[in-house]
Design a protein around this motif. Structure first.
Motif, PDB file in Angstrom:
ATOM      1  N   UNK A  40       0.835  -1.212   0.000  1.00 61.37           N
ATOM      2  CA  UNK A  40       0.000   0.000   0.000  1.00 61.37           C
ATOM      3  C   UNK A  40       0.863   1.253   0.000  1.00 61.37           C
ATOM      4  N   UNK A  41       0.231   2.369  -0.324  1.00 58.43           N
ATOM      5  CA  UNK A  41       0.851   3.683  -0.125  1.00 58.43           C
ATOM      6  C   UNK A  41       0.216   4.298   1.117  1.00 58.43           C
ATOM      7  N   UNK A  42       1.020   5.039   1.873  1.00 55.99           N
ATOM      8  CA  UNK A  42       0.490   5.753   3.043  1.00 55.99           C
ATOM      9  C   UNK A  42       1.032   7.183   3.016  1.00 55.99           C
ATOM     10  N   UNK A  43       0.180   8.123   3.392  1.00 53.30           N
ATOM     11  CA  UNK A  43       0.616   9.522   3.485  1.00 53.30           C
ATOM     12  C   UNK A  43       0.512   9.948   4.949  1.00 53.30           C
ATOM     13  N   UNK A  44       1.582  10.525   5.469  1.00 58.18           N
ATOM     14  CA  UNK A  44       1.483  11.064   6.836  1.00 58.18           C
ATOM     15  C   UNK A  44       1.529  12.591   6.769  1.00 58.18           C
ATOM     16  N   UNK A  45       0.906  13.219   7.773  1.00 51.60           N
ATOM     17  CA  UNK A  45       0.952  14.676   7.871  1.00 51.60           C
ATOM     18  C   UNK A  45       0.018  15.360   6.887  1.00 51.60           C
ATOM     19  N   UNK A  90      -3.059  17.630   5.844  1.00 49.78           N
ATOM     20  CA  UNK A  90      -3.565  18.773   6.618  1.00 49.78           C
ATOM     21  C   UNK A  90      -4.678  18.339   7.586  1.00 49.78           C
ATOM     22  N   UNK A  91      -4.531  18.739   8.826  1.00 49.01           N
ATOM     23  CA  UNK A  91      -5.546  18.432   9.832  1.00 49.01           C
ATOM     24  C   UNK A  91      -5.322  17.095  10.526  1.00 49.01           C
ATOM     25  N   UNK A  92      -4.317  16.331  10.117  1.00 51.94           N
ATOM     26  CA  UNK A  92      -4.084  15.024  10.755  1.00 51.94           C
ATOM     27  C   UNK A  92      -3.596  15.241  12.193  1.00 51.94           C
ATOM     28  N   UNK A  93      -4.420  14.853  13.166  1.00 51.93           N
ATOM     29  CA  UNK A  93      -4.037  15.006  14.574  1.00 51.93           C
ATOM     30  C   UNK A  93      -3.213  13.807  15.006  1.00 51.93           C
ATOM     31  N   UNK A  94      -2.665  13.886  16.221  1.00 48.44           N
ATOM     32  CA  UNK A  94      -1.907  12.738  16.747  1.00 48.44           C
ATOM     33  C   UNK A  94      -2.840  11.524  16.864  1.00 48.44           C
ATOM     34  N   UNK A  95      -4.091  11.782  17.248  1.00 44.67           N
ATOM     35  CA  UNK A  95      -5.049  10.658  17.377  1.00 44.67           C
ATOM     36  C   UNK A  95      -5.312  10.017  16.006  1.00 44.67           C
ATOM     37  N   UNK A  96      -5.431  10.875  14.985  1.00 45.54           N
ATOM     38  CA  UNK A  96      -5.634  10.334  13.616  1.00 45.54           C
ATOM     39  C   UNK A  96      -4.427   9.481  13.228  1.00 45.54           C
ATOM     40  N   UNK A 145       6.490  20.595   9.495  1.00 43.77           N
ATOM     41  CA  UNK A 145       7.433  19.672   8.856  1.00 43.77           C
ATOM     42  C   UNK A 145       8.069  18.709   9.863  1.00 43.77           C
ATOM     43  N   UNK A 146       8.456  19.232  11.049  1.00 45.71           N
ATOM     44  CA  UNK A 146       9.130  18.337  12.009  1.00 45.71           C
ATOM     45  C   UNK A 146       8.180  17.244  12.496  1.00 45.71           C
ATOM     46  N   UNK A 147       6.907  17.564  12.583  1.00 50.86           N
ATOM     47  CA  UNK A 147       5.926  16.539  13.007  1.00 50.86           C
ATOM     48  C   UNK A 147       5.793  15.485  11.908  1.00 50.86           C
ATOM     49  N   UNK A 148       5.759  15.938  10.646  1.00 50.56           N
ATOM     50  CA  UNK A 148       5.654  14.982   9.526  1.00 50.56           C
ATOM     51  C   UNK A 148       6.851  14.043   9.531  1.00 50.56           C
ATOM     52  N   UNK A 149       8.044  14.625   9.730  1.00 52.93           N
ATOM     53  CA  UNK A 149       9.266  13.800   9.704  1.00 52.93           C
ATOM     54  C   UNK A 149       9.213  12.742  10.808  1.00 52.93           C
ATOM     55  N   UNK A 150       8.797  13.178  12.000  1.00 48.38           N
ATOM     56  CA  UNK A 150       8.745  12.240  13.135  1.00 48.38           C
ATOM     57  C   UNK A 150       7.707  11.138  12.861  1.00 48.38           C
ATOM     58  N   UNK A 151       6.570  11.516  12.289  1.00 46.85           N
ATOM     59  CA  UNK A 151       5.523  10.510  12.020  1.00 46.85           C
ATOM     60  C   UNK A 151       5.987   9.509  10.963  1.00 46.85           C
ATOM     61  N   UNK A 152       6.663  10.023   9.962  1.00 45.95           N
ATOM     62  CA  UNK A 152       7.139   9.121   8.903  1.00 45.95           C
ATOM     63  C   UNK A 152       8.127   8.097   9.488  1.00 45.95           C
ATOM     64  N   UNK A 153       8.979   8.575  10.408  1.00 47.91           N
ATOM     65  CA  UNK A 153       9.965   7.663  11.016  1.00 47.91           C
ATOM     66  C   UNK A 153       9.253   6.561  11.804  1.00 47.91           C
ATOM     67  N   UNK A 154       8.162   6.926  12.488  1.00 47.79           N
ATOM     68  CA  UNK A 154       7.430   5.904  13.262  1.00 47.79           C
ATOM     69  C   UNK A 154       6.774   4.887  12.337  1.00 47.79           C
ATOM     70  N   UNK A 155       6.245   5.369  11.240  1.00 43.34           N
ATOM     71  CA  UNK A 155       5.637   4.453  10.251  1.00 43.34           C
ATOM     72  C   UNK A 155       6.696   3.492   9.720  1.00 43.34           C
ATOM     73  N   UNK A 156       7.862   4.036   9.376  1.00 47.10           N
ATOM     74  CA  UNK A 156       8.945   3.182   8.843  1.00 47.10           C
ATOM     75  C   UNK A 156       9.316   2.102   9.842  1.00 47.10           C
TER      76      UNK A 156
END
Ligand code: SF4
Length: 441
Positions: free
Chosen positions: A304-309, A311-317, A355-366
């Protein structure tokens, strides 16, 4: 006939790779041969991608590098093709003074004529209108004298879905299916040349035929292809979850040639994010399709493809996305940080994620996905699988191929194994990104 040499630099997806192969065939019909670098070429094509920000930046840097070559050889014809060409149109000619042709996604078939015009008149041309008919869609893949074991075959182009983050409907136009007869003829030709596997390409292959009068369904096309003697494997990409149905799951289960792998982009595990993305399904519906698929096609690999960050994506999302990864357990994913693409609805949404939140979320997904993928690879140890050998590596003598579930397998010793062989292989080690195998007794 022009003669001379051409060079094509390609960015982006398999569709672009395939378009580049077609442009290469068109230029070779004019008597041109491939150059080793842009510096040595008389025609240079940069085939671009604007689906994400990174490849788009690379295109501008490649264009910058081309300036010196064009200054040294003013007769060189420079072309930008693909999604950036379609998106920027005339603006590209204004912005890049050493550019001769902007070639839209519907105009690939016109490349030879346009190059001829530039050579004759010195004009600078932008050819980016959408048409009802796209000649390159009907072009067969260039096969040449040599058998290509695995080939791409375009079955449709464009997309009519308008997901809120995506430029494809703007850069490739609405869905346009290629007639079934055309596709079958091309695949027959590939098999006659010794080809064993085809990957059917389209932005949304499940919608195949819907734009044709009394159009055949995608499952129907698969059934026709399955009858071609000598065709050992059929793959396809990409499938949209909203159009994936029981008919396709049954086709995958019933047909010997159709491989047990599907790329089914989920994008997010949170329903409000999926809604904002305009994906037309919610997580429960997606999960149900996966359940059905796994029931009908045991052992099927799902990517699958996944997009993190978004617009509007909260930590809960985002936590729901992580939970979806753990629940579905994809074989592999391609994950990206959201990047606003010009002209799309999502680029105008408030609440852009820092941007820093997106980077951190992507790392967790990886991190989570790597553990899942490794788990699949370790679980494969001791099992056997059919591998289609694609190449023998010159340096090591190792054979490399893929299983029906699209996992890369390297074979320790390739003695007696040739490209194009279907080999029964025992998996001896599961590595992070691939499997190590040996020919089974
Ligand atoms: S389905 Fe959505 S993401 Fe895929 S190409 Fe079409 S608009 Fe883009």
């Amino acid at each position: 006939m022009f003669g001379g040499r051409y060079y094509i630099e390609t960015y982006g997806c398999q569709m672009n790779e395939h378009d580049s192969q077609k442009m290469s065939a068109l230029l070779e019909e004019l008597g041109m041969t491939e150059a080793a670098s842009a510096d040595q070429a008389d025609v240079v094509v940069i085939n671009t991608c604007s689906v994400r920000e990174k490849p788009e930046h690379k295109v501008y840097s490649a264009l910058g590098t081309l300036k010196a070559a064009k200054t040294r050889n003013p007769a060189m014809v420079t072309v930008v093709a693909g999604c950036v060409a379609q998106q920027e149109r005339d603006k590209l000619l204004k912005r890049v003074s050493h550019l001769d042709i902007v070639l839209g996604t519907h105009a690939i078939g016109e490349l030879p004529a346009l190059v001829g015009r530039v050579r004759e008149t010195g004009e600078r041309i932008s050819c980016t209108d959408f048409r009802g008919e796209v000649s390159s869609l009907h072009m067969h893949a260039p096969i040449g004298g040599e058998a290509r074991i695995c080939s791409y075959v375009t079955i449709m182009q464009g997309c009519s879905n308008f997901c809120s983050y995506c430029v494809v409907p703007f850069t490739r136009g609405p869905e346009m299916s290629r007639p079934e007869r055309d596709v079958i003829d091309e695949v027959r030709g590939i098999v006659a040349q010794g080809g064993k596997e085809v990957t059917l390409l389209g932005q949304n292959v499940n919608a195949y035929g819907k734009d044709l009068e009394q159009g055949p369904s995608f499952s129907h096309l698969l059934r026709q292809l399955d009858r071609i003697e000598g065709l050992r494997r059929v793959r396809f990409t990409t499938s949209h979850p909203k159009d994936f149905d029981e008919g396709l799951a049954s086709a995958m289960a019933d047909m010997a040639s159709v491989c047990e792998h599907i790329h089914l982009p989920l994008q997010s595990g949170a329903d409000n994010v999926l809604r904002a993305m305009k994906r037309s399904y919610d997580y429960a519906a997606y999960r149900e399709k996966v359940r059905l698929l796994r029931q009908k096609v045991p052992g099927v690999a799902i990517t699958a493809d996944m997009i993190v960050g978004f617009p509007g994506e909260s930590e809960a999302d985002f936590q729901q996305t992580l939970a979806a990864l753990e629940e579905i357990r994809f074989d592999q994913i391609f994950s990206f940080k959201f990047s606003p693409r010009p002209g799309t609805d999502a680029s105008r949404l408030p609440d852009q994620v820092p941007e820093d939140v997106k980077i951190a979320r992507l790392a967790r997904v990886h991190q989570i996905q790597e553990a899942i993928t490794s788990g699949y690879h370790l679980a494969a140890e001791g099992t056997t699988a059919e591998v289609l050998v694609e190449e023998i590596k010159q340096q090591t003598g190792q054979a490399r191929g893929r299983t029906r579930t699209n996992k890369v397998v390297n074979l320790g010793a390739s003695e007696g194994i040739l490209p194009g062989d279907l080999v029964r292989v025992e998996i001896v080690r599961g590595l992070k990104h691939s499997l190590l195998g040996k020919k089974a007794d």
